[in-house]
Design a protein around this motif. Structure first.
Motif, PDB file in Angstrom:
ATOM      1  N   LEU A   1      -7.909 105.538 -39.252  1.00  0.00           N
ATOM      2  CA  LEU A   1      -7.677 105.215 -37.848  1.00  0.00           C
ATOM      3  C   LEU A   1      -6.572 106.082 -37.256  1.00  0.00           C
ATOM      4  CD1 LEU A   1      -8.519 103.432 -35.515  1.00  0.00           C
ATOM      5  CD2 LEU A   1      -6.834 101.740 -36.255  1.00  0.00           C
TER       6      LEU A   1
ATOM      7  N   THR B   1     -13.866 105.093 -33.229  1.00  0.00           N
ATOM      8  CA  THR B   1     -12.644 104.298 -33.214  1.00  0.00           C
ATOM      9  C   THR B   1     -12.964 102.821 -33.002  1.00  0.00           C
ATOM     10  OG1 THR B   1     -11.425 106.179 -32.311  1.00  0.00           O
ATOM     11  CG2 THR B   1     -10.400 104.021 -32.111  1.00  0.00           C
TER      12      THR B   1
ATOM     13  N   ALA C   1      -7.742 105.734 -26.238  1.00  0.00           N
ATOM     14  CA  ALA C   1      -7.472 105.129 -27.542  1.00  0.00           C
ATOM     15  C   ALA C   1      -6.418 104.037 -27.425  1.00  0.00           C
ATOM     16  CB  ALA C   1      -7.032 106.198 -28.534  1.00  0.00           C
TER      17      ALA C   1
END
Length: 668
Positions: free
Chosen positions: A259, A300, A333
């Motif tokens: 990640l 993600t 993100a």
């Protein structure tokens, strides 16, 4: 290596190879070392079978290597894949070259590596069959098992990079070669178990079809990569959604999880206009014309859905994925992390900094703006190990836009002291070096904003007695002297244009036989009065600015007067530019509007639009300054402040020009 043998192996001339390997060894020695006849040296030939000359010749020839360490079988496996090369490989193998199947060159590559890297599938298959036939002499049973073990042993040999022949096939991106290797050894993708695995190599080289093939053939294959990374680290860096499962939570030697990699891709911000002088920071990518949108974040999201705990796993430096995303400027993100895992917004690293601290230090305006809208006041006012809030860091960085974004949020506390007992206002004072600055300098605007909101200073004396006094006259003198050179050039151009426009009026002059001969033709128009006043103001302001600039650049004048005249020249220069621009717009309107009013309006709009776009650093900062102050303290305090005076002194030519135009028209 004997040159004749090397040429035959390179070209796949199997008949010539057969003749050479069955030649007389003494003749070959004379060709290879002709100096031995003259006594210049000696050659010792070790022959395994003295009763068989052909075997002696083969042994002698196959001992030769190229400067790179390649044997004849390496060469045959590298240079071709047709029938000629198949027969050449068989000739070499059948004439004393059995031991060459596992021979290594200078890079540690075997003939299997060479054939796979060159995508010579047919030759590779032959080498596999030859290796299998060395032990599997029967129809099955132990002999067949021994043959499989021999093939596995040869195929799993690693070169100096720790790579097998499968790595070479992946580098060549040749699926048939990959299939041939996996058919011969279905578990070959498990080698090596540490280091760069075939799967990691396929993903890192964007060969995703091969990666899916490897996983489909063996779901227990190795996923390892260098430095403790795995194939998922490579997959997220390539922004590619792979259709197979990896184990989440695996960390590399720096503590990075997949990640961390997924949110680390940089997102460059670009303004409205292209950058002709591109600032480049070491180890940071630039934003190209085509890189407008951020990469897709599907992977993600999938990673967070599959393993939400990864958002709360820090690397060895204490950075959580949200810190990495903020550092890289990945607004999308950050938004995903805050939305799916709200608790990660308040996570702090080893230095006690949240993602907002990181975004401020990295000047990530869009992320700071998002944080001011979405996160709680506790995060906005959180202090790091040094006691600094995000506002402290914005003042230290000296970025006006970042500071203005925080300043406009009323939940942001402007009076918190850090561990040194410095408030943001005190920090804004002590971080500005002594010198002469422009009014719209970021440090000046930040300090002005804090003063207007009555932000507190440190609890100490502020008369400066406790501080050392350092003369700065010489520095200011250099700044003023350098500035006057460039400013003077622009003012002279403005004065010249205004002076010329005075005697080349729009519409020209009346003829001499006219009752008012020699006067301007368009003098009776209302707009002409405004043009004359605008042109006059441009000439007067630019001329006075030049005079003030002469005073400011004269070393014999005391510094305080030079500074005063320098400020006057800047103010008059701005007024001259505004007046000259208005004069141009009115002149265009007077000349074109009678026959093409739409064109006249379009020219005026384009002129002022380009002018506004040309001054974003000045007008934009000042407008932002006014807006954030209104958001923080309201409109009435702004109206009562010095900002109204600044606006009046800046745009007074507009009032004079159009006021005179109306007055002259009404009292003509």
């Amino acid at each position: 290596m004997h040159p004749e043998l090397l040429m035959a192996a390179c070209h796949g001339v199997h008949t010539q190879l057969a003749n050479l390997l069955n030649s007389d060894v003494n003749a070959l020695v004379q060709v290879q070392h002709p100096t031995t006849e003259a006594g210049g040296g000696s050659v010792v030939v070790v022959v395994d079978d003295v009763d068989n000359p052909a075997s002696a010749a083969s042994t002698f020839l196959l001992q030769g290597l190229t400067p790179h360490g390649d044997s004849a079988l390496h060469v045959a496996a590298t240079f071709g894949d047709g029938d000629e090369y198949l027969k050449s490989a068989k000739v070499i193998y059948g004439n004393g070259g059995r031991h060459l199947l596992g021979a290594h060159n200078n890079e540690g590559n075997t003939p299997f590596h060479c054939a796979a890297r060159a995508a010579n599938t047919t030759v590779l298959t032959l080498l596999i069959d030859l290796a299998r036939g060395e032990e599997a002499t029967g129809a099955g049973g132990d002999d067949a098992a021994a043959g499989r073990m021999r093939v596995e042993t040869l195929l799993r040999m690693q070169n100096k990079l720790g790579e097998t022949a499968l790595h070479g096939a992946i580098r060549a991106a040749h699926m048939p070669t990959v299939d041939a290797l996996l058919t011969a050894d279905p578990c070959l993708a498990r080698v090596p178990d540490t280091g760069t695995s075939p799967l990691f190599l396929a993903v890192s080289l964007h060969h995703y079809g091969i990666a899916r093939k490897l996983y489909a053939r063996d779901n227990r294959l190795s996923c390892s990569g260098p430095d403790g990374k795995n194939a998922l680290h490579a997959a997220v860096l390539r922004s590619k959604v792979l259709y197979f499962y990896f184990v989440h939570g695996v960390r590399d030697q720096h503590g990075n999880t997949p990640l961390h990699f997924a949110v680390s891709l940089e997102s460059g911000a670009r303004g409205l206009l292209p950058q002709y002088a591109v600032p480049v920071e070491n180890r940071t990518g630039i934003t190209t014309f085509l890189n407008i949108k951020e990469p897709a974040l599907d992977l993600t999201k999938k990673m967070l859905e599959a393993d939400p705990y990864s958002a709360f796993q820090a690397d060895n430096n204490g950075w959580f994925p949200i810190h990495v995303a903020a550092s890289a400027g990945r607004l999308s993100a950050v938004a995903i992390l805050v939305t799916m895992c709200p608790g990660c917004a308040g996570l702090r690293d080893i230095d006690g900094r949240t993602f907002l601290h990181v975004a401020v230090k990295k000047r990530r305006y869009d992320i700071v703006a998002y944080a001011c809208q979405k996160v709680s006041s506790s995060v906005l006012n959180k202090q790091d190990n040094e006691g600094n809030t995000a506002v402290h860091l914005a003042v230290e960085v000296g970025d006006w836009w970042i500071f203005a974004c925080l300043f406009a949020n009323k939940q942001v506390d402007l009076n918190l002291p850090n561990n040194k007992q410095h408030t943001p206002r005190e920090l804004s004072i002590i971080t500005i070096p002594t010198g002469l600055y422009c009014l719209v300098n970021s440090g000046i605007l930040i300090q002005q904003a804090l003063i207007y909101t009555n932000a507190t200073r440190d609890i100490c004396r502020h008369d400066g007695i406790e501080k050392d006094y350092t003369p700065v006259a010489a520095e200011d003198d250099i700044i003023i002297s350098n500035s006057t050179q460039f400013l003077g050039l622009g003012l002279v151009l403005i004065t010249t244009m205004a002076f010329s426009a005075t005697f080349t009026l729009p519409g020209g002059y009346r003829a001499d036989d006219h009752p008012n001969g020699g006067t301007p033709t368009l003098a009776g128009l209302k707009q002409f009065q405004g043009f004359m006043m605008a042109n006059t103001l441009a000439l007067v302001c630019s001329s006075l600015a030049v005079i003030s600039l002469v005073f400011s650049g004269t070393p014999t004048v005391e510094l305080s007067m030079r500074q005063q005249h320098y400020n006057i020249s800047i103010w008059l220069s701005w007024n001259a530019i505004i007046s000259l621009g208005i004069a141009f717009a009115i002149a265009v309107y007077i000349m074109i509007s009678p026959i093409a009013s739409e064109t006249a309006i379009a020219v005026i709009v384009v002129f002022f639009s380009v002018g506004i776009l040309h001054l974003p650093s000045i007008a934009g900062r000042f407008c932002k300054f006014s807006i954030v102050l209104c958001a923080r303290i309201g409109i009435l305090p702004i109206v009562r402040s010095d900002i109204s005076k600044v606006m009046l002194l800046t745009f007074w030519p507009l009032i004079v020009i159009y006021g005179w135009q109306e007055y002259a028209w009404r009292h003509r």
